[in-house]
Each structure stands twice: as structure tokens, then as C-alpha cells.
Design a protein around this motif. Structure first.
Motif, PDB file in Angstrom:
ATOM      1  N   SER A  94       0.867  -1.185   0.000  1.00 36.11           N
ATOM      2  CA  SER A  94       0.000   0.000   0.000  1.00 36.11           C
ATOM      3  C   SER A  94       0.900   1.231   0.000  1.00 36.11           C
ATOM      4  CB  SER A  94      -0.932   0.030   1.216  1.00 36.11           C
ATOM      5  OG  SER A  94      -0.211   0.143   2.426  1.00 36.11           O
ATOM      6  N   GLY A  95       0.356   2.342  -0.506  1.00 38.40           N
ATOM      7  CA  GLY A  95       1.143   3.565  -0.556  1.00 38.40           C
ATOM      8  C   GLY A  95       0.273   4.784  -0.420  1.00 38.40           C
ATOM      9  N   TRP A  96       0.892   5.933  -0.199  1.00 44.99           N
ATOM     10  CA  TRP A  96       0.144   7.161  -0.055  1.00 44.99           C
ATOM     11  C   TRP A  96       0.891   8.321  -0.715  1.00 44.99           C
ATOM     12  CZ3 TRP A  96       1.846   4.077   3.900  1.00 44.99           C
ATOM     13  CH2 TRP A  96       2.980   4.516   4.604  1.00 44.99           C
ATOM     14  N   ASN A  97       0.102   9.267  -1.200  1.00 43.82           N
ATOM     15  CA  ASN A  97       0.585  10.520  -1.787  1.00 43.82           C
ATOM     16  C   ASN A  97       1.370  10.345  -3.085  1.00 43.82           C
ATOM     17  OD1 ASN A  97      -0.636  11.846   0.317  1.00 43.82           O
ATOM     18  ND2 ASN A  97       1.223  11.982   1.532  1.00 43.82           N
ATOM     19  N   ALA A  98       1.279   9.168  -3.708  1.00 44.52           N
ATOM     20  CA  ALA A  98       1.849   8.909  -5.026  1.00 44.52           C
ATOM     21  C   ALA A  98       1.257   7.604  -5.526  1.00 44.52           C
ATOM     22  CB  ALA A  98       3.381   8.817  -4.969  1.00 44.52           C
ATOM     23  N   THR A  99       1.366   7.341  -6.825  1.00 43.13           N
ATOM     24  CA  THR A  99       1.030   6.026  -7.357  1.00 43.13           C
ATOM     25  C   THR A  99       2.323   5.276  -7.620  1.00 43.13           C
ATOM     26  OG1 THR A  99       0.935   6.910  -9.615  1.00 43.13           O
ATOM     27  CG2 THR A  99      -1.122   6.825  -8.379  1.00 43.13           C
ATOM     28  N   TYR A 100       2.322   3.978  -7.290  1.00 45.62           N
ATOM     29  CA  TYR A 100       3.549   3.192  -7.305  1.00 45.62           C
ATOM     30  C   TYR A 100       3.413   2.031  -8.287  1.00 45.62           C
ATOM     31  CZ  TYR A 100       4.402   5.657  -2.917  1.00 45.62           C
ATOM     32  OH  TYR A 100       4.572   6.631  -1.956  1.00 45.62           O
ATOM     33  N   SER A 101       4.432   1.828  -9.131  1.00 47.90           N
ATOM     34  CA  SER A 101       4.422   0.716 -10.084  1.00 47.90           C
ATOM     35  C   SER A 101       5.855   0.441 -10.555  1.00 47.90           C
ATOM     36  CB  SER A 101       3.532   1.057 -11.290  1.00 47.90           C
ATOM     37  OG  SER A 101       3.505  -0.016 -12.216  1.00 47.90           O
ATOM     38  N   PRO A 102       6.218  -0.854 -10.590  1.00 47.49           N
ATOM     39  CA  PRO A 102       5.513  -2.036 -10.079  1.00 47.49           C
ATOM     40  C   PRO A 102       5.662  -2.135  -8.561  1.00 47.49           C
ATOM     41  CG  PRO A 102       7.639  -2.664 -10.942  1.00 47.49           C
ATOM     42  CD  PRO A 102       7.501  -1.195 -11.226  1.00 47.49           C
ATOM     43  N   ALA A 103       5.280  -3.279  -7.988  1.00 47.99           N
ATOM     44  CA  ALA A 103       5.327  -3.427  -6.536  1.00 47.99           C
ATOM     45  C   ALA A 103       6.728  -3.716  -6.013  1.00 47.99           C
ATOM     46  CB  ALA A 103       4.377  -4.552  -6.089  1.00 47.99           C
ATOM     47  N   GLY A 104       7.611  -4.209  -6.867  1.00 47.84           N
ATOM     48  CA  GLY A 104       8.955  -4.544  -6.414  1.00 47.84           C
ATOM     49  C   GLY A 104      10.004  -4.219  -7.461  1.00 47.84           C
ATOM     50  N   GLY A 105      11.259  -4.406  -7.089  1.00 46.86           N
ATOM     51  CA  GLY A 105      12.346  -4.112  -8.002  1.00 46.86           C
ATOM     52  C   GLY A 105      12.546  -2.618  -8.179  1.00 46.86           C
ATOM     53  N   ARG A 106      12.638  -2.184  -9.433  1.00 53.09           N
ATOM     54  CA  ARG A 106      12.801  -0.765  -9.740  1.00 53.09           C
ATOM     55  C   ARG A 106      11.413  -0.137  -9.802  1.00 53.09           C
ATOM     56  NH1 ARG A 106      16.530   3.033  -8.777  1.00 53.09           N
ATOM     57  NH2 ARG A 106      16.554   4.677 -10.387  1.00 53.09           N
ATOM     58  N   VAL A 107      11.095   0.714  -8.827  1.00 52.33           N
ATOM     59  CA  VAL A 107       9.737   1.252  -8.632  1.00 52.33           C
ATOM     60  C   VAL A 107       9.710   2.714  -9.061  1.00 52.33           C
ATOM     61  CG1 VAL A 107       7.929   1.743  -6.947  1.00 52.33           C
ATOM     62  CG2 VAL A 107       9.306  -0.338  -6.731  1.00 52.33           C
ATOM     63  N   THR A 108       8.627   3.106  -9.708  1.00 54.98           N
ATOM     64  CA  THR A 108       8.403   4.506 -10.046  1.00 54.98           C
ATOM     65  C   THR A 108       7.207   5.023  -9.252  1.00 54.98           C
ATOM     66  OG1 THR A 108       9.301   4.304 -12.278  1.00 54.98           O
ATOM     67  CG2 THR A 108       7.801   6.134 -11.868  1.00 54.98           C
ATOM     68  N   ALA A 109       7.425   6.093  -8.497  1.00 51.38           N
ATOM     69  CA  ALA A 109       6.361   6.783  -7.766  1.00 51.38           C
ATOM     70  C   ALA A 109       6.028   8.065  -8.524  1.00 51.38           C
ATOM     71  CB  ALA A 109       6.807   7.106  -6.343  1.00 51.38           C
ATOM     72  N   THR A 110       4.774   8.210  -8.909  1.00 47.52           N
ATOM     73  CA  THR A 110       4.340   9.365  -9.697  1.00 47.52           C
ATOM     74  C   THR A 110       3.434  10.247  -8.861  1.00 47.52           C
ATOM     75  OG1 THR A 110       4.441   8.024 -11.712  1.00 47.52           O
ATOM     76  CG2 THR A 110       3.188  10.090 -11.825  1.00 47.52           C
ATOM     77  N   ASN A 111       3.630  11.551  -8.966  1.00 45.65           N
ATOM     78  CA  ASN A 111       2.830  12.483  -8.166  1.00 45.65           C
ATOM     79  C   ASN A 111       1.339  12.291  -8.405  1.00 45.65           C
ATOM     80  OD1 ASN A 111       3.550  14.217 -10.814  1.00 45.65           O
ATOM     81  ND2 ASN A 111       1.573  14.914 -10.007  1.00 45.65           N
ATOM     82  N   VAL A 112       0.533  12.677  -7.408  1.00 45.57           N
ATOM     83  CA  VAL A 112      -0.914  12.720  -7.555  1.00 45.57           C
ATOM     84  C   VAL A 112      -1.331  14.168  -7.753  1.00 45.57           C
ATOM     85  CG1 VAL A 112      -1.430  10.574  -6.361  1.00 45.57           C
ATOM     86  CG2 VAL A 112      -1.088  12.651  -5.034  1.00 45.57           C
ATOM     87  N   SER A 113      -2.648  14.413  -7.839  1.00 41.53           N
ATOM     88  CA  SER A 113      -3.130  15.715  -8.296  1.00 41.53           C
ATOM     89  C   SER A 113      -2.704  16.879  -7.419  1.00 41.53           C
ATOM     90  CB  SER A 113      -4.659  15.693  -8.393  1.00 41.53           C
ATOM     91  OG  SER A 113      -5.245  15.426  -7.130  1.00 41.53           O
ATOM     92  N   TYR A 114      -2.579  16.642  -6.111  1.00 40.10           N
ATOM     93  CA  TYR A 114      -2.375  17.754  -5.201  1.00 40.10           C
ATOM     94  C   TYR A 114      -0.914  18.036  -4.856  1.00 40.10           C
ATOM     95  CZ  TYR A 114      -2.556  13.673  -2.125  1.00 40.10           C
ATOM     96  OH  TYR A 114      -2.374  12.433  -1.562  1.00 40.10           O
ATOM     97  N   ASN A 115       0.032  17.214  -5.324  1.00 42.08           N
ATOM     98  CA  ASN A 115       1.425  17.464  -4.938  1.00 42.08           C
ATOM     99  C   ASN A 115       2.396  17.426  -6.128  1.00 42.08           C
ATOM    100  OD1 ASN A 115       1.594  14.738  -5.486  1.00 42.08           O
ATOM    101  ND2 ASN A 115       2.209  14.114  -3.423  1.00 42.08           N
TER     102      ASN A 115
END
Length: 533
Positions: A477-498
Motif C-alpha cells: 500500500s502507498g500514499w501521496n503517489a502512485t507506485y508501479s511495479p510493486a517490487g524491483g525498480r519502482v516509479t512513484a508518480t505524483n498525484v493531483s495535489y502534490n
């Protein structure tokens, strides 16, 4: 007085009117763990709060129903809009009433408990704090009420109360510290003078039963923050020498440091009532910006408000017990004064500012009703904002409009990546960035909090933060970003408010992960393609 019987009147009026944002959100909480926040950390992390009022507390002839008082069915879209508006905490008032079976087991209807859990998950799975209480069962004006502090048969009242909380607490035993349980709401004997005895003694007894019962259900309940009120949640009657006693916490987890508390104090604030709740046009203005002295209350202005919040700081916060102003707000009087909403915003700003000054958290009272005499900030049917000015005032006072709710780490948690700077280029612009992260781990899981800071001279508009998880870790689970994939090299992308990082601005994100024995911190941070550490 800090409160008036407004909810019963709004209930009658309403009755007469007849996609999660965080990736990998869980639908039920399992294997969750306390992050053991200190009082100051908790209040900071809770930020600005909002009440889902007049919904799960609504009832008809003693039977709870979320649409009984005229509000539509609660949706994920509504909670998403509340979060997107900057609120980090949602308080969910709940009535049980006729959903409770006969003694001695007092079994709560399973479908009702499941619906409560579903609504909690709307917010909890977004990384928000959620406060769940027992709300309407103590109102003498509500059909089927039974949690009555001056009722003759207190043995039955207390047995029923204990059994209900045992079931509710068990339902949420594995949720992490983003869930807070609140023993009851505005419990009093129905009169607004000095508290009576033994009524106050019974309120203290209910609080003690609540703490003991929740703690003994185990799981995270053994250490989570628990919220208790004094008589009618009135500040003066809670901080003064009128009979309030703090419950003991003898069953809490041994993992909680002995120098820290896990009990919070609940108070409400609606002073002066002739401005905040009285349903007429006599008093429509408040505060230093008032232009008509005849329409401004003779008391309850900013100096008084500041003094009341200072009292809770001196009595509780200074001793390590955080305070939640669990309800505050004012009704719409634009029918009498077109500038009414300006003063409502001034009032909200002043309350949240004073609470922040003295170290308390806040939750605005929204009953879902918009228009004359309504408290509403949102249209619950369309999941849209109706009072942006009041929301802006709250967010300004709380310290910004960007939610960054995440499990704050304890003082023993050490940074896992030292700050460093480097140019960051990409679709979001060129900047210098600094990233710090911290890990709080337990036997098979961990939480990681990450702070991204723009140390450059230009803004970053839209960002992706990429990092590598240690072997054996997987984000759940995560907060304040979208995370993909769940393991290995992960990219967290901003959400609308940050997504915008102004020069010097920061964004806080985080995630919970499982691990197979390797709780190491993430490595190899890049922001928009350029290395940060």
C-alpha cells in the motif's frame, strides 16, 4: 457553552427534505502494525480534519441508516474529493442503536459492521487518518438511545457498552495507527449548567471501559491512539475541576515507551453559538473583519478562542496527551447577510490557527447539508466542493493545501539515505533535488517515508521519483503517489495535489511493504530521470 443540540435539529431538517488514489490500496487491513507516533508527531501528521457527519450516525425510529436524514449513500468519489481538497483526517460518527441485539452478548448486526468497515476503508486505503466513534447512542433526543449517563440501570448500560466496543475493536484490530477509535460523543445529562454527579462519574467509567476493552482485543489495538471526551466535550468542563479523570492505560502494549501516552482528549468548539449555530439572522459576522457591530456577537471572538485552546494545551498537551478539536464550524447565513461565508472562513481559519499554535488537531463539522443553516463544504451527491473559501481558510491555517499523510517514524528511526543534491531534468523542469528516506521495520513488514525537496530556483511541475527496493520487498500500500511495479525498480508518480514543487518546496510520500528478512532502505533515487542520491 461549547456545544448545543444542533444535530437533532439538523437531522429533523434533513429528514424533512426527505477509485482509490494510491496504488496497491488494501481492501481490508491485515498484518498492519503501529508506527508508534509521539503526540506531537501524531497531531502534525493528522493535519486538517473533516467530519462525515449525519451519515452513519443517522437513524429512523432507532434504526441506523446512512440515508435516514437526507444524505445520499457515501461513495469513494466523495472521500477522494475530500482528500484532494487537502484534508488528511476524516472523522466518522457512528450510531449502533437498534443494530445491537439482546443481552448478554449484545451482538452488533454483521451487515452494519461491514458497512462501517467499507466506509472506513474508503479513507483508510487513501492513507488518511480515520476517527471512528460511538455517536448517537447517547442522545436522549434520538429514538433507541441507551448510553445515558444518568440512566438508573448503569450495570446494563456498561455491559452493553463493553460488548459493542469489543466487537468494533475486534473488527479493526489489525488496522495501523491511521485508525483512531473514539469512545463516545457529547455525553452529558441533557442540561448545560455545571456537570452533575454521578453523571460525570459514569462518563469517566465509560471511558475506562472503552480503553480496557479495546486494548484487550490485541493487535494494533494494544498500542493505537484512543480518543476520550469529557462532559459534553466542553472545554471548560474537561480542563477545569468538574470531575473529569483520565482513564488508566494498564493493558497497553509493552512496546510503547513508558514516557509516551496513547490517550487523546476530545473537545468540540462552537463558541459563540449565536454566530456558529443559532438559526436566525441576528448575528452573521465574526472576528476583526466584521463591518457591522450590531451583527457581531459581544463575546467569543479571537482572544476568547485563543484562551480556550491555550487551556487544553496547558492541561493536556503539555503533559503528552494530544487533543483533537473533533468538531467546529458555523452555519450558512447568507440568506441574512451575503458576506456570511467570509466570516465563516475567518472563523475556521482562526480556530485551526489557534489549534496549530497550541499543538491540537482539528476536524470541521460537515453535516452534508448545503444552503441556509447548513454546515456543508461538499455536495455529497455530486462529490463536488461547495465552500472553497472555507476550505482554503482551513488549509492556509493548517499550513498548506498539499496532503502528505504518512506514518511518521519514531525518534529511534534513523535516515537511510543522506541528503544530497544534483540537477534534475525531465518533463517536470530543471531543478536541484534532495531526497531523504526513513524506514520503520518489524518482523515481516516495514513502512518507508520519503521526502522530496526542490532545492533549485525554478519550480518542478509534475514529477516521477524512481528507486530500487531491496531484494525480497514488495509494496502492499502507498500514499501521496502512485507506485508501479510493486517490487524491483519502482516509479512513484505524483498525484493531483502534490505535482508542483516550488523552489524550496517538498512533497512527502510513503509506502508499506512486506519483506522476507531484508528491511533495507530503498536506493538509487532519481527525480525526472536525474539522480538525487
Amino acid at each position: 457553552m461549547s456545544s448545543r443540540p444542533r444535530k437533532a435539529r439538523f437531522a429533523l431538517l434533513a429528514a424533512a427534505l426527505a477509485v482509490t488514489g494510491a496504488a496497491y490500496g488494501v481492501t481490508s487491513a491485515s498484518a498492519e502494525v503501529t508506527t508508534q507516533l509521539t503526540a506531537a508527531q501524531l497531531v502534525t501528521d493528522m493535519g486538517a480534519g473533516w467530519n462525515l457527519g449525519n451519515q452513519l450516525e443517522a437513524s429512523n425510529n432507532g434504526i441506523p441508516s446512512e440515508t435516514a436524514w437526507g444524505n445520499p449513500v457515501i461513495t469513494q468519489a466523495l472521500i477522494n474529493k475530500v482528500k484532494a481538497s487537502g484534508f488528511k483526517t476524516i472523522r466518522i460518527p457512528v450510531s449502533y442503536l437498534g443494530k445491537i441485539g439482546a443481552g448478554p452478548n449484545y451482538t452488533v448486526d454483521a451487515a452494519w459492521l461491514n458497512r462501517i468497515q467499507e466506509v472506513v476503508n474508503y479513507a483508510y486505503n487513501q492513507g488518511l487518518y480515520v476517527v471512528v466513534n460511538m455517536h448517537g447512542d447517547g442522545y436522549k433526543s434520538v429514538g433507541g438511545s441507551w448510553l445515558i449517563c444518568d440512566a438508573a440501570d448503569q450495570t446494563t448500560v456498561k455491559a452493553k457498552y463493553q460488548k459493542v466496543w469489543q466487537q468494533v475493536a475486534t473488527k479493526f484490530a489489525n488496522y495501523n495507527d491511521h485508525l483512531i477509535l473514539e469512545s463516545m460523543n457529547e455525553e452529558f445529562d441533557g442540561q448545560y449548567g455545571n456537570p452533575t454527579q454521578p453523571c460525570y462519574s459514569n462518563i469517566n467509567a465509560y471511558n475506562q471501559i472503552f480503553v480496557d476493552t479495546v486494548r484487550q482485543t490485541g493487535g494494533t489495538n494494544a498500542s493505537r491512539w484512543l480518543l476520550v471526551p469529557g462532559w459534553n466535550t466542553n472545554i471548560d468542563y474537561t480542563v477545569g475541576n468538574y470531575g473529569f479523570t483520565l482513564p488508566t492505560d494498564r493493558y497497553r502494549a509493552s512496546s510503547v515507551p513508558s514516557t509516551e501516552q496513547r490517550i487523546m482528549i476530545s473537545v468540540h468548539y462552537y463558541d459563540p453559538w449565536d454566530f456558529t449555530g443559532q438559526e436566525d439572522g441576528a448575528v452573521t459576522q465574526w472576528g476583526p473583519n466584521a463591518t457591522n457591530a450590531a451583527k457581531k456577537s459581544t463575546w467569543g471572538q479571537e482572544d476568547y478562542l485563543d484562551g480556550q485552546l491555550k487551556k487544553v494545551r496547558d492541561t493536556f498537551i503539555a503533559r503528552g496527551y494530544p487533543v483533537l478539536v473533533g468538531e467546529y464550524g458555523s452555519i450558512d447565513k447568507t440568506a441574512y447577510d451575503s458576506a456570511s461565508n467570509r466570516y465563516r472562513a475567518d472563523y475556521a481559519r482562526a480556530l485551526v490557527s489557534a489549534a496549530k499554535k497550541y499543538g491540537a488537531a482539528t476536524a470541521y463539522w460537515d453535516n452534508g447539508y448545503n444552503g441556509q443553516h447548513g454546515f456543508g463544504l461538499f455536495d455529497r451527491g455530486s462529490a463536488t466542493v461547495t465552500q472553497q473559501g472555507i476550505i482554503d481558510a482551513i488549509m492556509t491555517a493548517a499550513g498548506g493545501s498539499q496532503p502528505s499523510s504518512s506514518p511518521t517514524t519514531s525518534p529511534s528511526t534513523s535516515p537511510s539515505a543522506s541528503p544530497s543534491t544534483s540537477p534534475s531534468t525531465g518533463p517536470g523542469g530543471t531543478a536541484s533535488c534532495r531526497v531523504t528516506s526513513a524506514v520503520n521495520a518489524w518482523n515481516t513488514g516495514l513502512t518507508t517515508t520519503v521526502t522530496i525537496t526542490n532545492t533549485g530556483a525554478t519550480a518542478v511541475n509534475g514529477w516521477t521519483l524512481t528507486f530500487t527496493l531491496a531484494s525480497g520487498q514488495s509494496i502492499v500500500s502507498g500514499w501521496n503517489a502512485t507506485y508501479s511495479p510493486a517490487g524491483g525498480r519502482v516509479t512513484a508518480t505524483n498525484v493531483s495535489y502534490n505535482g508542483t514543487l516550488a523552489p524550496g518546496g517538498s512533497a512527502g510520500i510513503g509506502y508499506q511493504a512486506s519483506h522476507t528478512g531484508n528491511a533495507a532502505a530503498p536506493t538509487g533515487f532519481t527525480l525526472n530521470g536525474a539522480a538525487c542520491s
